[in-house]
Design a protein around this motif. Structure first.
Motif, short mmCIF file in Angstrom:
data_model
loop_
_atom_site.label_atom_id
_atom_site.label_comp_id
_atom_site.label_asym_id
_atom_site.label_seq_id
_atom_site.Cartn_x
_atom_site.Cartn_y
_atom_site.Cartn_z
N LEU A 18 0.59 -1.21 -0.05
CA LEU A 18 0.18 0.09 -0.11
C LEU A 18 0.77 1.45 -0.17
O LEU A 18 0.69 2.28 -0.66
N HIS A 19 1.95 1.21 0.96
CA HIS A 19 2.75 2.49 1.07
C HIS A 19 3.59 2.55 -0.50
O HIS A 19 4.01 3.89 -0.71
N GLY A 21 2.35 2.04 -3.11
CA GLY A 21 1.28 2.86 -4.15
C GLY A 21 0.22 2.11 -4.81
O GLY A 21 -0.34 2.27 -5.52
N GLY A 22 0.16 0.80 -4.19
CA GLY A 22 -0.59 -0.10 -4.81
C GLY A 22 -1.97 0.09 -4.15
O GLY A 22 -2.26 0.67 -3.18
N SER A 23 -3.01 -0.18 -4.82
CA SER A 23 -4.57 -0.10 -4.36
C SER A 23 -5.02 -0.99 -3.54
O SER A 23 -4.66 -2.07 -3.85
N VAL A 24 -5.82 -0.57 -2.91
CA VAL A 24 -6.48 -1.61 -1.82
C VAL A 24 -7.25 -2.98 -2.88
O VAL A 24 -6.86 -4.08 -2.60
N ALA A 25 -7.86 -2.60 -3.55
CA ALA A 25 -8.43 -3.45 -4.73
C ALA A 25 -7.68 -4.28 -5.35
O ALA A 25 -7.98 -5.54 -5.48
N SER A 26 -6.55 -3.83 -6.01
CA SER A 26 -5.82 -4.67 -6.53
C SER A 26 -4.99 -5.64 -5.74
O SER A 26 -4.78 -6.80 -6.06
N HIS A 29 -7.37 -8.32 -4.49
CA HIS A 29 -7.55 -9.43 -5.67
C HIS A 29 -6.45 -10.35 -5.80
O HIS A 29 -6.48 -11.39 -5.99
N ASP A 35 -10.81 -6.98 0.75
CA ASP A 35 -10.55 -5.38 0.84
C ASP A 35 -10.72 -4.88 2.18
O ASP A 35 -10.14 -4.01 2.61
N TYR A 39 -8.47 -2.73 4.59
CA TYR A 39 -8.75 -1.17 5.19
C TYR A 39 -8.58 -1.26 6.70
O TYR A 39 -8.12 -0.15 7.37
N ARG A 42 -4.91 -1.04 7.40
CA ARG A 42 -4.40 0.25 7.22
C ARG A 42 -4.90 1.18 8.29
O ARG A 42 -3.94 2.26 8.80
#
Length: 83
Positions: A18-19, A21-26, A29, A35, A39, A42
């Protein structure tokens, strides 16, 4: 029987993604996890780092139970944290 949880190292790796730059959704998945789990991790990480108010993991752990010197749990010193 339900799952007991994820290892701390796995949670740390997810937060690192996540830090980076990855998205939560990706990430959810790709790793086949909820997800909402990410969250929550995080949010707890932000609390632990002091970015948002809340009960940090370390504070919760120290408040869970105070044991007497002989190691036995006494009713007056052992309280469950309120949620």
């Amino acid at each position: 029987m339900g799952r007991r949880g994820y290892p701390a190292e796995f949670r740390r790796r997810v937060l690192d993604l996540l830090h980076a730059g990855g998205s939560v959704a990706s990430i959810a998945h790709d790793l086949q996890i909820s997800d909402q789990t990410i969250y929550a991790w995080r949010r707890q990480d932000r609390i632990d780092r002091g970015e948002i108010p809340g009960l940090s993991t370390a504070a919760e752990r120290s408040d869970r139970c105070r044991c007497s010197t002989d190691g036995s749990r006494r009713r007056d010193t052992c309280e469950k944290p309120s949620r």
